[in-house]
Design an enzyme around this catalytic site. Structure first.
Site, mmCIF file in Angstrom:
data_model
loop_
_atom_site.group_PDB
_atom_site.id
_atom_site.type_symbol
_atom_site.label_atom_id
_atom_site.label_comp_id
_atom_site.label_asym_id
_atom_site.label_seq_id
_atom_site.Cartn_x
_atom_site.Cartn_y
_atom_site.Cartn_z
ATOM 1 C CD GLU A 75 -1.284 -2.298 2.212
ATOM 2 O OE1 GLU A 75 -0.089 -2.617 2.052
ATOM 3 O OE2 GLU A 75 -2.055 -2.884 3.006
ATOM 4 C CB CYS A 123 -1.025 -0.403 5.526
ATOM 5 S SG CYS A 123 0.647 -0.859 5.074
ATOM 6 C CB ALA A 165 11.208 -36.229 -11.286
ATOM 7 C CB SER A 199 18.097 -41.210 -11.531
ATOM 8 O OG SER A 199 19.219 -40.374 -11.269
ATOM 9 C CD1 TRP A 225 19.304 -35.809 -17.842
ATOM 10 C CD2 TRP A 225 18.467 -35.438 -15.803
ATOM 11 N NE1 TRP A 225 20.202 -35.028 -17.154
ATOM 12 C CE2 TRP A 225 19.718 -34.792 -15.901
ATOM 13 C CE3 TRP A 225 17.754 -35.334 -14.597
ATOM 14 C CZ2 TRP A 225 20.243 -34.050 -14.844
ATOM 15 C CZ3 TRP A 225 18.309 -34.620 -13.581
ATOM 16 C CH2 TRP A 225 19.535 -33.969 -13.710
ATOM 17 C CB THR A 275 19.953 -36.260 -3.069
ATOM 18 O OG1 THR A 275 18.778 -37.057 -2.967
ATOM 19 C CG2 THR A 275 19.865 -35.394 -4.311
ATOM 20 N NE ARG A 304 21.363 -25.307 -12.922
ATOM 21 C CZ ARG A 304 21.149 -26.197 -11.963
ATOM 22 N NH1 ARG A 304 21.271 -25.864 -10.688
ATOM 23 N NH2 ARG A 304 20.778 -27.432 -12.244
ATOM 24 N N GLY A 332 15.816 -37.447 -1.646
ATOM 25 C CA GLY A 332 15.318 -38.645 -2.301
ATOM 26 C C GLY A 332 14.196 -39.341 -1.558
ATOM 27 C CB VAL A 384 14.517 -36.973 2.308
ATOM 28 C CG1 VAL A 384 13.912 -35.620 2.616
ATOM 29 C CG2 VAL A 384 15.941 -37.056 2.809
#
Ligand SMILES: Nc1c(/N=C/[C@H](O)[C@H](O)[C@H](O)COP(=O)(O)O)[nH]c(=O)[nH]c1=O
Length: 363
Positions: free
Chosen positions: A52, A84, A154, A168, A170, A196, A207, A294, A297
């Site tokens: 604000e 505010c 993934a 792994s 990819w 990992t 990135r 991984g 975890v």
């Protein structure tokens, strides 16, 4: 135009700064006078001016008699900046449209009350659902005093994160891997297990094609096995917090303390207790954590139910093999009735893969 038209703009401002205001909420604000947008702004970082303030500064004289659209109830307490609500009153704003109210006990309802007592017209709830989504990390953090946890996996179509021999790279496509970096940007921390680090030597930085904020890198490493030559140690473009168990001795930690960007967090049990870890992270103002595995975890977070959102990328590949690891390791849940009450929010194609966003129903 209508209120939603201007609130959409305020929400788009808030959405763009998710991840850079912790432990404050990502708020956007727009000032409209006589059908013209005369000011807008977002809270850019904790300790800096609120949305604000930026919007009203830009509006200047035109703040008087204006309508201000703000994605979260204006603060009414003296935090690191003056309230505010007082500013809106002093600038003689006529009307304030608020998307959603703030669960923070110091604010809840007080900002609205102060505006109404000063005679301003106040409207609450415009695009509330969208605002609650933009504030989901902040609201969870304030309500539970624990970081909002996003678990990412993934996998192949049959749920594997690697072949039985450990290969792994990819499984998912470049596009899917790039998409995951958006979550690195929008979370305060990224968390992986030491396995990992040992297997992939990841940099865990963000990135994206254009910029992106690097999250704090948290490595769960009970016995302090993170190699000193690992990228998370040698690359200091992000801080690295290594979480260790009680039995790690002081002399073992010495070598790591020479790295300015590295901090060792020693917990009180032999093995890392996820609930204790989340409490410690919240104390250090970590509002959100992106868990990239991984499997063990991920399993440890699931075991204590410390998952708020799951991002699953699935590639059109079949890996098979009873010894090939799946996305969630550990002991798993004992019975289906204690399964996390997840809801699928969206399913979309990302390159050749699919991306599923699912969330735990609001607590
Ligand atoms: N194996 C796959 C993944 N594997 C991810 C790894 O566990 C680890 O997070 C990455 O190596 C991170 O490295 P860096 O930070 O980018 O340098 N992640 C994916 O999205 N798809 C896969 O196929």
């Amino acid at each position: 135009m209508n209120d939603e038209y201007y609130m959409e703009f305020a929400l788009s401002l808030g959405k763009k700064i998710v991840g850079q205001t912790s432990p404050n909420p990502p708020v956007g604000a727009v000032v409209v006078n006589n059908g013209q947008i005369v000011g807008f702004g977002a809270h850019l970082k904790a300790g800096g001016p609120h949305a604000e303030v930026h919007a009203l500064n830009m509006a200047g004289e035109k703040a008087k008699g204006s309508t201000v659209y703000v994605t979260l109830e204006p603060c009414s307490h003296h935090g690191r900046t003056p309230p505010c609500a007082d500013l809106l009153i002093n600038k003689e704003v006529s009307r304030v449209v608020i998307a959603t109210t703030d669960p923070f006990e110091k604010v809840a309802g007080n900002g609205i009350k102060r505006l109404q007592e000063a005679g301003l017209e106040v409207e609450v709830g415009v695009l509330k659902e969208k605002a609650d989504e933009v504030n989901e990390q902040f609201f969870h953090y304030i309500k539970t005093k624990k970081p909002y946890v996003t678990l990412k996996s993934a996998t192949s179509l049959d749920g594997k994160i690697a072949t039985a021999s450990g290969e792994s790279k990819w499984i998912t496509s470049e596009e899917a891997r790039l998409d995951a970096h958006k979550y690195r940007h929008s979370h305060d921390a990224i968390l992986v297990g030491v396995n990992t680090v040992l297997k992939d030597d990841p940099s865990l930085t963000t990135r994206l094609p254009v910029e992106g904020k690097n999250p704090i890198r948290i490595i769960l490493d009970t016995n302090l096995r993170t190699p000193l030559h690992a990228k998370v140690m040698t690359q200091n473009d992000a801080n690295t917090w290594i979480v260790v168990g009680k039995s790690v001795r002081r002399e073992e930690k010495e070598a790591y303390l020479n790295y300015n960007h590295v901090e060792i967090i020693q917990l009180t049990n032999e093995t890392i207790n996820i609930s204790e870890l989340l409490h410690v992270l919240a104390e250090k103002s970590i509002m959100s954590v992106f868990v990239e595995g991984g499997a063990e975890v991920n399993g440890s977070f699931l075991k204590v139910g410390a998952v708020n959102q799951v991002i699953t990328y699935m590639a059109p590949k079949l890996i098979g093999g009873k010894n090939a690891p799946t996305a969630i390791g550990g002991a798993g849940i004992d019975s289906l009735e204690v399964a996390l009450p997840l809801q699928i929010i969206s399913i979309e194609k990302i390159g050749p893969d699919i991306k599923i966003i699912s969330r735990v129903e609001d607590d």
